[in-house]
Design an enzyme around this catalytic site. Structure first.
Site, PDB file in Angstrom:
ATOM      1  N   THR A 127       0.853  -1.196   0.000  1.00 21.39           N
ATOM      2  CA  THR A 127       0.000   0.000   0.000  1.00 21.39           C
ATOM      3  C   THR A 127       0.883   1.237   0.000  1.00 21.39           C
ATOM      4  O   THR A 127       1.946   1.238   0.634  1.00 21.39           O
ATOM      5  CB  THR A 127      -0.929   0.044   1.235  1.00 21.39           C
ATOM      6  OG1 THR A 127      -1.467   1.372   1.367  1.00 21.39           O
ATOM      7  CG2 THR A 127      -0.226  -0.300   2.532  1.00 21.39           C
ATOM      8  N   ASP A 129       0.172   3.823   1.518  1.00 23.16           N
ATOM      9  CA  ASP A 129      -0.089   4.572   2.762  1.00 23.16           C
ATOM     10  C   ASP A 129       0.978   4.380   3.843  1.00 23.16           C
ATOM     11  O   ASP A 129       1.055   5.159   4.779  1.00 23.16           O
ATOM     12  CB  ASP A 129      -1.450   4.151   3.354  1.00 23.16           C
ATOM     13  CG  ASP A 129      -2.598   4.428   2.400  1.00 23.16           C
ATOM     14  OD1 ASP A 129      -2.414   5.236   1.477  1.00 23.16           O
ATOM     15  OD2 ASP A 129      -3.680   3.832   2.578  1.00 23.16           O
TER      16      ASP A 129
END
Ligand code: F6P
Length: 320
Positions: A127, A129
């Site tokens: 990811t 993030d």
């Protein structure tokens, strides 16, 4: 030792997922283990979109962003019936273990699947993030941060030319890692993250004072979890009376050819995942701690919330 494994990518794509998939597949084949690829994440697992993989299937992909396997966010997999169907589809093909590359939602699904069915599962944090607990790194975060810096560099030119305040909203869901890292390396004056409260009135007063002292322009990086860029920009424009513009980077920051760091780290993680699953290990996620590959308990990874490094927050304030 397992004789047949499968690999899938799930959730939001991230640059480097292909390098990780490639490493899983080639490591397993090298060890004489059969590998299945699952298209489109948990959707593909339920809809039987699976194929036997050969080494050439992962050729010419290390340099590509996205994920050639495809990915999805799958509601059906959040039900026990959905997960049982997924398990059956694996068993029907003789698949004995699964490698899931995805963010915390995807890893949570993997953890429940393993808990309910006992099938060995190894996760990799994929990811942009960088929000998976236990690892300082997730596949794709470096490329995404570099994409943001590129945008910041360009925004600086126009902000300076017009003496404007520019607010840039970046992704990260409920994590401020991307905003903080890109903000520090891009030299932003203000970095707003969900991990830390901020007072917009105070910021506006501060901005006005800086302009009065001759500052030419100001850059604000906002993590999507800390507020909407457009609302913040409107507030600054009204309250501080400064010429303000807003940019939202959106999905541009998810794409692009992966950086060297993402390619190498994803390859290292992929090798570890393949070797672990083949040897029958389960319920672990591989990540990085102080530059080294480490294994993290899957349940811990999906039940704990990763914190933003407080040193980043301190540094951002000193350097602003
Ligand atoms: O988790 C990765 C991420 O890009 C987040 O930063 C963002 O909030 C979300 O995915 C966007 O999801 P989607 O691509 O489904 O709109």
């Amino acid at each position: 030792m397992l004789k047949s494994i499968a690999v899938m990518t799930s959730g939001g794509d991230s640059p480097g997922m292909n390098a990780a998939t490639r490493a899983v597949v080639r490591t397993a084949l090298h060890a004489g283990v059969e590998v299945w690829g699952i298209h489109n994440g948990y959707h593909g697992l339920l809809d039987e979109e699976m194929f036997r993989m050969e080494s050439k299937d992962v050729g010419d992909i290390i340099q590509r962003g996205g994920t050639f396997l495809g990915t999805a966010r799958c509601k059906r997999f959040s039900t026990p019936e959905g997960r049982m169907l997924g398990y059956k589809n694996l068993v029907d093909r003789g698949i004995q273990g699964l490698v899931v590359i995805g963010g915390d939602g995807s890893l949570r699904g993997a953890s429940i699947l393993s808990e309910e069915t006992g099938i060995p599962i190894v996760g990799l944090p994929g990811t942009i993030d960088n929000d998976v607990w236990g690892s300082e790194y997730t596949i794709g975060c470096d490329t995404a941060a570099n994409t943001i810096i590129d945008a910041i560099n360009k925004l600086r030119d126009t902000a300076s030319a017009h003496r404007r305040v520019i607010v840039l909203e970046v992704m990260g869901r409920s994590s401020g890692w991307l905003a903080m890292t890109a903000g520090i390396s891009g030299g932003a004056e203000y970095i707003l993250v969900p991990e830390e409260e901020y007072d917009l009135d105070e910021i506006c007063d501060d901005m006005k004072a800086s302009y009065e002292k001759g500052k030419r322009y100001i850059l604000v990086v906002v993590a999507e979890g800390a507020g909407k860029g457009y609302d913040i920009g409107k507030y600054i424009s009204e309250r501080a009376g400064l010429d303000t513009r807003v940019s939202k980077l959106g999905h541009i920051q998810r794409g692009g050819s992966p950086s060297v760091i993402d390619r190498v780290k994803a390859s290292q993680l992929g090798e570890h995942a393949a070797l672990a699953i083949i040897s029958g290990l389960s319920d672990i996620v591989f990540g990085f701690d102080r530059g080294h590959v480490v294994s993290i308990n899957l349940h811990d990874a999906v039940t704990n919330k990763k914190k933003l490094n407080p040193e980043f927050m301190r540094l951002a304030k000193i350097l602003a």
